[in-house]
Design an enzyme around this catalytic site. Sequence first.
Site, PDB file in Angstrom:
ATOM      1  N   LYS A 118       0.847  -1.189   0.000  1.00 15.85           N
ATOM      2  CA  LYS A 118       0.000   0.000   0.000  1.00 15.85           C
ATOM      3  C   LYS A 118       0.884   1.241   0.000  1.00 15.85           C
ATOM      4  CE  LYS A 118      -4.441   0.944   0.186  1.00 15.85           C
ATOM      5  NZ  LYS A 118      -5.509   0.225  -0.488  1.00 15.85           N
TER       6      LYS A 118
ATOM      7  N   GLY B 176     -25.844   2.345   1.307  1.00 15.98           N
ATOM      8  CA  GLY B 176     -24.783   3.049   0.571  1.00 15.98           C
ATOM      9  C   GLY B 176     -24.921   2.738  -0.907  1.00 15.98           C
TER      10      GLY B 176
ATOM     11  N   GLY C 259     -23.596   4.271  -3.606  1.00 15.29           N
ATOM     12  CA  GLY C 259     -22.627   5.064  -4.368  1.00 15.29           C
ATOM     13  C   GLY C 259     -22.170   4.279  -5.581  1.00 15.29           C
TER      14      GLY C 259
ATOM     15  N   VAL D 256     -20.254   1.461  -6.008  1.00 12.59           N
ATOM     16  CA  VAL D 256     -20.477   0.012  -6.002  1.00 12.59           C
ATOM     17  C   VAL D 256     -21.935  -0.311  -5.673  1.00 12.59           C
ATOM     18  CG1 VAL D 256     -19.778  -2.192  -5.049  1.00 12.59           C
ATOM     19  CG2 VAL D 256     -18.093  -0.362  -5.230  1.00 12.59           C
ATOM     20  N   GLY D 257     -22.450   0.310  -4.602  1.00  9.19           N
ATOM     21  CA  GLY D 257     -23.819   0.005  -4.168  1.00  9.19           C
ATOM     22  C   GLY D 257     -24.847   0.300  -5.257  1.00  9.19           C
TER      23      GLY D 257
HETATM   24  P1  NAD Z   1     -18.817   5.760  -2.780  1.00 10.97           P
HETATM   25  O1  NAD Z   1     -18.256   6.879  -2.003  1.00 10.97           O
HETATM   26  O2  NAD Z   1     -19.031   5.915  -4.251  1.00 10.97           O
HETATM   27  O3  NAD Z   1     -20.237   5.315  -2.165  1.00 10.97           O
HETATM   28  C1  NAD Z   1     -20.508   5.274  -0.797  1.00 10.97           C
HETATM   29  C2  NAD Z   1     -21.942   5.704  -0.615  1.00 10.97           C
HETATM   30  O4  NAD Z   1     -22.287   5.471   0.738  1.00 10.97           O
HETATM   31  C3  NAD Z   1     -22.174   7.190  -0.901  1.00 10.97           C
HETATM   32  O5  NAD Z   1     -23.305   7.358  -1.751  1.00 10.97           O
HETATM   33  C4  NAD Z   1     -22.450   7.783   0.500  1.00 10.97           C
HETATM   34  O6  NAD Z   1     -23.364   8.868   0.466  1.00 10.97           O
HETATM   35  C5  NAD Z   1     -23.034   6.588   1.217  1.00 10.97           C
HETATM   36  N1  NAD Z   1     -22.897   6.597   2.677  1.00 10.97           N
HETATM   37  C6  NAD Z   1     -21.830   6.953   3.424  1.00 10.97           C
HETATM   38  N2  NAD Z   1     -22.083   6.728   4.725  1.00 10.97           N
HETATM   39  C7  NAD Z   1     -23.336   6.231   4.791  1.00 10.97           C
HETATM   40  C8  NAD Z   1     -24.164   5.799   5.847  1.00 10.97           C
HETATM   41  N3  NAD Z   1     -23.757   5.819   7.126  1.00 10.97           N
HETATM   42  N4  NAD Z   1     -25.393   5.335   5.549  1.00 10.97           N
HETATM   43  C9  NAD Z   1     -25.823   5.293   4.277  1.00 10.97           C
HETATM   44  N5  NAD Z   1     -25.080   5.691   3.233  1.00 10.97           N
HETATM   45  C10 NAD Z   1     -23.864   6.140   3.488  1.00 10.97           C
HETATM   46  O7  NAD Z   1     -17.860   4.506  -2.469  1.00 10.97           O
HETATM   47  P2  NAD Z   1     -17.724   3.158  -3.297  1.00 10.97           P
HETATM   48  O8  NAD Z   1     -16.594   3.260  -4.243  1.00 10.97           O
HETATM   49  O9  NAD Z   1     -19.062   2.734  -3.776  1.00 10.97           O
HETATM   50  O10 NAD Z   1     -17.235   2.161  -2.140  1.00 10.97           O
HETATM   51  C11 NAD Z   1     -18.136   1.707  -1.143  1.00 10.97           C
HETATM   52  C12 NAD Z   1     -17.403   0.768  -0.182  1.00 10.97           C
HETATM   53  O11 NAD Z   1     -16.870  -0.346  -0.900  1.00 10.97           O
HETATM   54  C13 NAD Z   1     -16.207   1.414   0.536  1.00 10.97           C
HETATM   55  O12 NAD Z   1     -16.119   0.860   1.827  1.00 10.97           O
HETATM   56  C14 NAD Z   1     -15.025   0.954  -0.309  1.00 10.97           C
HETATM   57  O13 NAD Z   1     -13.828   0.919   0.456  1.00 10.97           O
HETATM   58  C15 NAD Z   1     -15.467  -0.447  -0.686  1.00 10.97           C
HETATM   59  N6  NAD Z   1     -14.841  -0.932  -1.924  1.00 10.97           N
HETATM   60  C16 NAD Z   1     -15.011  -0.276  -3.085  1.00 10.97           C
HETATM   61  C17 NAD Z   1     -14.440  -0.771  -4.254  1.00 10.97           C
HETATM   62  C18 NAD Z   1     -14.653  -0.081  -5.580  1.00 10.97           C
HETATM   63  O14 NAD Z   1     -14.459  -0.714  -6.623  1.00 10.97           O
HETATM   64  N7  NAD Z   1     -15.069   1.171  -5.599  1.00 10.97           N
HETATM   65  C19 NAD Z   1     -13.680  -1.961  -4.224  1.00 10.97           C
HETATM   66  C20 NAD Z   1     -13.525  -2.628  -2.995  1.00 10.97           C
HETATM   67  C21 NAD Z   1     -14.119  -2.106  -1.848  1.00 10.97           C
END
Ligand code: NAD
Length: 358
Positions: A86, A189, A191, A193-194
Amino acid sequence: MSTHVIHPEVSRSAPAGFEEMVVRTGERSGATIAIAVHSTALGPALGGARLWHYGSDDEGVADARRLARAMTYKAAAAGLLLGGGKGVICAPTPRPEGELRRALLLDFGDAVESLGGRYVTAEDVGTGAADMAVIAERTSHVVGLPDERGGSGDPSPVTARGVLAAMRACLEHRFGSPAPADVRVCVVGAGHVGGHLATLLAEAGAVLTICDLDPSRRRLADHLGAAWIDDSAEAIISDCDVLAPCALGGLIDAATVPRLRCRVVCGAANNVLADDRLAAALASREITYAPDFIANAGGLINVYAELHQLGPAAVADLLGSIGSTVGLILDAADRNGTTPLAEAQTLARRRLRGTDLG
Ligand code: NAD
């Protein structure tokens, strides 16, 4: 170009359990850059570049170490020929832009290059594909480049597909069928991924609830015909079959576990359990848990494919193996009276020792 120039100070003494640790002062930015190489036993140490305004440089260095170790386990458990590492850029201001950002990224690129390919960097919190293109001016050991540069671009659609594969394995284990149709899933969540995961689940006929702190995400819920909850505390304990945490880590803590009403926890969020010991508390409540570092390995698979120039069929195979790995560890946890998390850690250790590689 640079903000202030000082001679780089380089330290390479690695803490116990790590192969290499580089901590240096950026020549252009004066900022502290840390790269932790935890293991190259299975291949080059791959892990993202985190650009963050830490309380102190020591905090940033500690973060690099903690995150590097987790990457070793994630890669090994996903069956990838990658080690764990990292990179951390200790930004002097919260969201550096312009010349300062460029100086930080070029300094980081130099630090990556100094490791001669033993560490390969990619996107992480605070960095994106455009930043990888700047780092690439100083080193070729970088993936997650923009699409137009032949890179793999946004990893989140691939991450979402991996989470779905993990969820299908959990459903099969728990309910006897992997199909999400008519299964009640609460995505917390929505965002990057979700949002993709919710769309895939809607296409597969799941009965969806979406929760996000950001009210603009309600449009997606309406579009998918999903119910909407704006309070995550309420969403976590809602009556559903599957809770899919896709926001920040630590969503499930000791106070939450007794109140959960789901049967399965499977999502993308890193460090979804506030404490590893909660895996046992979930098991004692007969809640099936897909360990986060297995379920969310799709993002790593995405950059692995870029590194090795793998095509869509190979990526689909690797994503499918997320599902089979989750199935294996759930069965092993039942058989051995342990937890899926403990079995996932055992699997990663075995692969690191080479005892599980064909
Ligand atoms: P993102 O920032 O695009 O989405 C996160 C979403 O969660 C946002 O819409 C935010 O408003 C919402 N949020 C934050 N806190 C909240 C809460 N308490 N209740 C409800 N909603 C809440 O992030 P992402 O890229 O979608 O990643 C999401 C998670 O997955 C993170 O933990 C990240 O480390 C993990 N992750 C992501 C990837 C990737 O490909 N992006 C890969 C592995 C792991």
